[in-house]
Write a protein that holds these residues in place. Structure first.
Motif, mmCIF file in Angstrom:
data_model
loop_
_atom_site.group_PDB
_atom_site.id
_atom_site.type_symbol
_atom_site.label_atom_id
_atom_site.label_comp_id
_atom_site.label_asym_id
_atom_site.label_seq_id
_atom_site.Cartn_x
_atom_site.Cartn_y
_atom_site.Cartn_z
ATOM 1 N N ALA A 115 41.088 51.584 31.700
ATOM 2 C CA ALA A 115 40.740 50.471 31.551
ATOM 3 C C ALA A 115 40.652 49.195 32.070
ATOM 4 C CB ALA A 115 41.799 50.915 30.102
ATOM 5 N N THR A 116 41.494 49.544 33.260
ATOM 6 C CA THR A 116 41.873 47.558 34.501
ATOM 7 C C THR A 116 41.584 48.095 35.313
ATOM 8 O OG1 THR A 116 44.891 48.739 34.144
ATOM 9 C CG2 THR A 116 43.334 47.551 32.121
ATOM 10 N N SER A 117 41.708 48.946 35.818
ATOM 11 C CA SER A 117 40.640 49.339 37.239
ATOM 12 C C SER A 117 40.255 48.619 37.762
ATOM 13 C CB SER A 117 40.356 51.055 37.733
ATOM 14 O OG SER A 117 40.026 50.915 38.998
ATOM 15 N N GLY A 118 40.696 47.316 39.223
ATOM 16 C CA GLY A 118 39.911 46.700 39.853
ATOM 17 C C GLY A 118 39.983 44.974 38.611
ATOM 18 N N ASN A 119 40.849 45.460 37.602
ATOM 19 C CA ASN A 119 40.946 43.753 36.743
ATOM 20 C C ASN A 119 41.985 43.073 37.542
ATOM 21 O OD1 ASN A 119 41.365 41.824 34.863
ATOM 22 N ND2 ASN A 119 40.726 43.083 33.559
ATOM 23 N N LEU A 120 42.073 41.563 37.772
ATOM 24 C CA LEU A 120 43.115 41.134 38.814
ATOM 25 C C LEU A 120 44.097 40.666 37.519
ATOM 26 C CD1 LEU A 120 41.277 39.277 41.624
ATOM 27 C CD2 LEU A 120 42.876 41.510 41.158
ATOM 28 N N ASP A 121 43.568 40.090 36.455
ATOM 29 C CA ASP A 121 44.542 40.004 35.156
ATOM 30 C C ASP A 121 45.010 40.737 34.048
ATOM 31 O OD1 ASP A 121 44.108 37.274 35.438
ATOM 32 O OD2 ASP A 121 41.803 37.123 34.142
ATOM 33 N N ARG A 122 44.985 41.980 34.760
ATOM 34 C CA ARG A 122 45.767 43.255 34.046
ATOM 35 C C ARG A 122 45.865 44.922 34.911
ATOM 36 N NH1 ARG A 122 41.178 44.612 29.645
ATOM 37 N NH2 ARG A 122 43.149 45.658 28.674
ATOM 38 N N PHE A 232 39.689 51.031 49.820
ATOM 39 C CA PHE A 232 38.950 50.865 50.738
ATOM 40 C C PHE A 232 38.038 49.250 50.895
ATOM 41 C CE2 PHE A 232 36.712 51.738 46.369
ATOM 42 C CZ PHE A 232 35.409 51.770 46.763
ATOM 43 N N GLU A 233 36.725 49.661 52.329
ATOM 44 C CA GLU A 233 36.218 48.628 52.350
ATOM 45 C C GLU A 233 34.968 48.854 51.474
ATOM 46 O OE1 GLU A 233 34.009 46.261 56.856
ATOM 47 O OE2 GLU A 233 34.476 48.687 56.605
ATOM 48 N N GLY A 234 35.112 47.427 50.788
ATOM 49 C CA GLY A 234 33.797 46.819 49.862
ATOM 50 C C GLY A 234 34.477 47.073 48.412
ATOM 51 N N ALA A 235 35.634 46.673 48.167
ATOM 52 C CA ALA A 235 36.420 47.377 46.655
ATOM 53 C C ALA A 235 36.050 46.630 45.960
ATOM 54 C CB ALA A 235 37.666 47.887 47.152
ATOM 55 N N TYR A 236 36.429 47.251 44.398
ATOM 56 C CA TYR A 236 36.202 45.867 44.325
ATOM 57 C C TYR A 236 37.346 45.325 42.800
ATOM 58 C CZ TYR A 236 34.117 43.944 39.078
ATOM 59 O OH TYR A 236 33.263 43.564 37.449
ATOM 60 N N TYR A 237 37.535 43.823 42.752
ATOM 61 C CA TYR A 237 38.674 43.919 41.988
ATOM 62 C C TYR A 237 37.896 41.836 41.829
ATOM 63 C CZ TYR A 237 41.862 46.428 43.777
ATOM 64 O OH TYR A 237 42.961 47.967 44.685
ATOM 65 N N GLU A 238 37.987 42.003 40.444
ATOM 66 C CA GLU A 238 37.848 40.525 39.676
ATOM 67 C C GLU A 238 38.824 40.001 38.145
ATOM 68 O OE1 GLU A 238 35.575 38.526 40.534
ATOM 69 O OE2 GLU A 238 33.650 39.414 41.267
ATOM 70 N N LYS A 239 38.679 38.637 38.172
ATOM 71 C CA LYS A 239 39.775 38.500 37.426
ATOM 72 C C LYS A 239 39.030 38.858 36.168
ATOM 73 C CE LYS A 239 42.751 34.988 38.944
ATOM 74 N NZ LYS A 239 43.848 35.256 38.465
ATOM 75 N N ASP A 240 39.619 38.389 34.891
ATOM 76 C CA ASP A 240 39.058 39.315 33.339
ATOM 77 C C ASP A 240 37.521 38.741 32.838
ATOM 78 O OD1 ASP A 240 39.972 40.952 31.119
ATOM 79 O OD2 ASP A 240 40.126 39.393 29.738
ATOM 80 N N GLU A 241 37.808 38.044 32.921
ATOM 81 C CA GLU A 241 36.307 36.819 32.635
ATOM 82 C C GLU A 241 35.189 37.136 33.117
ATOM 83 O OE1 GLU A 241 38.250 33.805 35.233
ATOM 84 O OE2 GLU A 241 38.653 35.546 33.634
ATOM 85 N N LYS A 242 35.215 38.050 34.342
ATOM 86 C CA LYS A 242 34.015 38.044 35.656
ATOM 87 C C LYS A 242 34.302 39.774 35.315
ATOM 88 C CE LYS A 242 33.240 34.083 38.359
ATOM 89 N NZ LYS A 242 33.491 33.504 39.460
ATOM 90 N N TRP A 243 35.402 40.192 34.896
ATOM 91 C CA TRP A 243 35.195 42.327 35.321
ATOM 92 C C TRP A 243 34.133 42.675 34.628
ATOM 93 C CZ3 TRP A 243 37.023 45.957 32.352
ATOM 94 C CH2 TRP A 243 37.304 46.992 32.676
ATOM 95 N N SER A 244 34.033 43.807 34.970
ATOM 96 C CA SER A 244 32.816 44.140 34.243
ATOM 97 C C SER A 244 33.301 46.007 34.391
ATOM 98 C CB SER A 244 31.211 44.804 34.951
ATOM 99 O OG SER A 244 30.263 45.469 34.485
ATOM 100 N N TYR A 245 33.241 46.873 33.403
ATOM 101 C CA TYR A 245 33.960 47.968 33.786
ATOM 102 C C TYR A 245 32.654 48.918 34.072
ATOM 103 C CZ TYR A 245 34.797 53.017 31.807
ATOM 104 O OH TYR A 245 35.166 54.318 32.306
ATOM 105 N N VAL A 246 31.620 49.241 34.598
ATOM 106 C CA VAL A 246 30.669 49.745 35.004
ATOM 107 C C VAL A 246 30.866 49.746 37.406
ATOM 108 C CG1 VAL A 246 27.946 50.121 35.929
ATOM 109 C CG2 VAL A 246 29.210 49.908 33.301
ATOM 110 N N ASP A 247 30.897 47.683 36.963
ATOM 111 C CA ASP A 247 30.953 47.611 38.122
ATOM 112 C C ASP A 247 32.381 48.218 38.998
ATOM 113 O OD1 ASP A 247 28.934 46.396 37.987
ATOM 114 O OD2 ASP A 247 29.350 44.091 37.753
ATOM 115 N N ALA A 248 33.594 48.468 37.540
ATOM 116 C CA ALA A 248 34.434 48.759 38.661
ATOM 117 C C ALA A 248 34.609 50.002 38.341
ATOM 118 C CB ALA A 248 35.976 48.265 37.373
ATOM 119 N N ALA A 249 33.492 51.017 38.372
ATOM 120 C CA ALA A 249 33.482 51.774 38.293
ATOM 121 C C ALA A 249 32.797 52.264 39.830
ATOM 122 C CB ALA A 249 33.153 52.987 37.222
ATOM 123 N N LEU A 250 31.151 52.110 39.452
ATOM 124 C CA LEU A 250 30.140 52.315 40.641
ATOM 125 C C LEU A 250 30.760 51.475 42.174
ATOM 126 C CD1 LEU A 250 27.417 52.407 39.259
ATOM 127 C CD2 LEU A 250 28.940 54.312 39.556
#
Length: 346
Positions: A115-122, A232-250
């Motif tokens: 639920a929080t993968s890639g979310n820098l605030d959570r 990995f190279e190209g990994a995804y991390y974003e703050k909560d307001e910009k975070w997307s579940y789909v982007d965090a997955a793909l």
């Protein structure tokens, strides 16, 4: 077609045909995993009387099968291995004893991770400890040192599996409910009972000579897989307001393209981008979901040897949107000092 052009896709509809466990497939996976594991364990014990050089290759293959058993445990935690919740819990507890992972505790932490993968605030529960450059620089020196030690490959992949599987998982997390606490106690008792019974039956030295390398090799492999899935190279991390579940997955979960034999031993977990999009997809359908959908194939794969680059990644730079090494932090501080000096001179 790239991921950036897929905002209007109905992801749930796309993945739905694969998110249904097949009881016969699940039973067959239990058979083709558990039976050779127990046979190899016995063969490794039997080989001790001949040569330990014969024992070690047998334990290495058995370790690969234990990784596959962990994937079954993992699917049970997601409720995706059998249609029945109770069956998943029972099998999950059994495989949890075999892999030293308490079912309810691990299920909770892993659900939070999804639920929080890639979310820098959570972030921080059930994942690899990953700080931003600014977070790291704001820490006191002792905690910076702790983070550096944690991210050191020798500690993360050497001592890490021993600490996580043998020590950390033996204790309940803070705030755990009664059912979860009791499951942890049951897992601990099960581990002690099996280890004690085997030590009594074959002797503690023989037990350690067989189970020791199986535990270590499977632990190293497990921690490495979990690491490379999000570091990995190209990994995804974003703050909560910009975070997307789909982007965090793909974007934030890797497509780890392994050789077929390793793909089998790791239960297709290399298709982690699909798994994070829908954890209800059983491991044996992940490959099929990938092959039948061009959208999933648009994710750039990471190969076995290229994945070793991930070892240099230590910290996330929010400005560059990249994982960086600790050397970058040193350059970052030097640049800030130079900017201050130029500002003072002007």
């Amino acid at each position: 077609m790239t991921i950036n052009h897929q905002k209007g896709i109905n992801w749930q509809k796309l993945i739905a045909p694969y998110a249904k466990p097949n009881v016969l497939r699940s039973i067959w996976q239990i058979v083709n995993t558990f039976v050779p594991f127990f046979l190899l364990w016995y063969a490794a014990y039997w080989s001790l009387s001949i040569s330990y050089w014969l024992t070690l290759p047998l334990t290495a293959v058995a370790a690969g099968l234990l990784v596959r058993i962990f994937i079954i445990f993992h699917d049970c935690c997601h409720g995706s291995f059998f249609p029945s919740r109770k069956t998943n819990e029972v099998l999950g507890t059994i495989t949890g004893i075999m892999t030293c992972c308490p079912f309810h505790q691990w299920r909770h932490n892993h659900s939070v991770h999804h639920a929080t993968s890639g979310n820098l605030d959570r972030h921080g529960t059930g994942d690899i400890w990953t700080l931003t450059v600014d977070e790291y620089l704001a820490l006191p020196r002792w905690k910076r040192l702790a983070y550096r030690l944690y991210r050191n490959p020798l500690i993360m992949f050497g001592l890490g599996p021993i600490y996580i599987f043998l020590i950390d998982y033996r204790f309940n997390r803070k705030g755990a409910r009664r059912k979860e606490r009791m499951n942890t106690y049951l897992t601990n008792v099960g581990i002690a009972a099996i280890a004690g019974m085997l030590c009594w039956a074959i002797g503690w030295k023989a037990f350690l000579l067989v189970q020791g390398p199986i535990f270590l090799i499977s632990g190293w492999a497990g921690v490495w897989l979990f690491y490379v899935q999000h570091q990995f190279e190209g990994a995804y991390y974003e703050k909560d307001e910009k975070w997307s579940y789909v982007d965090a997955a793909l974007k934030g979960s890797s497509f780890y393209k392994l050789p077929k034999v390793l793909q089998w031993f790791t239960g297709n977990i290399g298709f982690h981008h699909i798994h994070h999009l829908s954890p209800r997809v059983p491991n044996y359908y992940l490959n099929r979901a990938h092959e039948e959908n061009q959208l999933f194939q648009s994710v750039k794969p990471i190969k076995l040897f290229s994945s070793l680059k991930s070892l240099k990644f230590r910290i996330w730079d929010e400005h560059r949107k990249k994982l960086m090494s600790f050397r970058y932090v040193k350059r970052y501080l030097e640049d800030r000092r130079n900017q201050r000096m130029q500002g003072n001179e002007s």
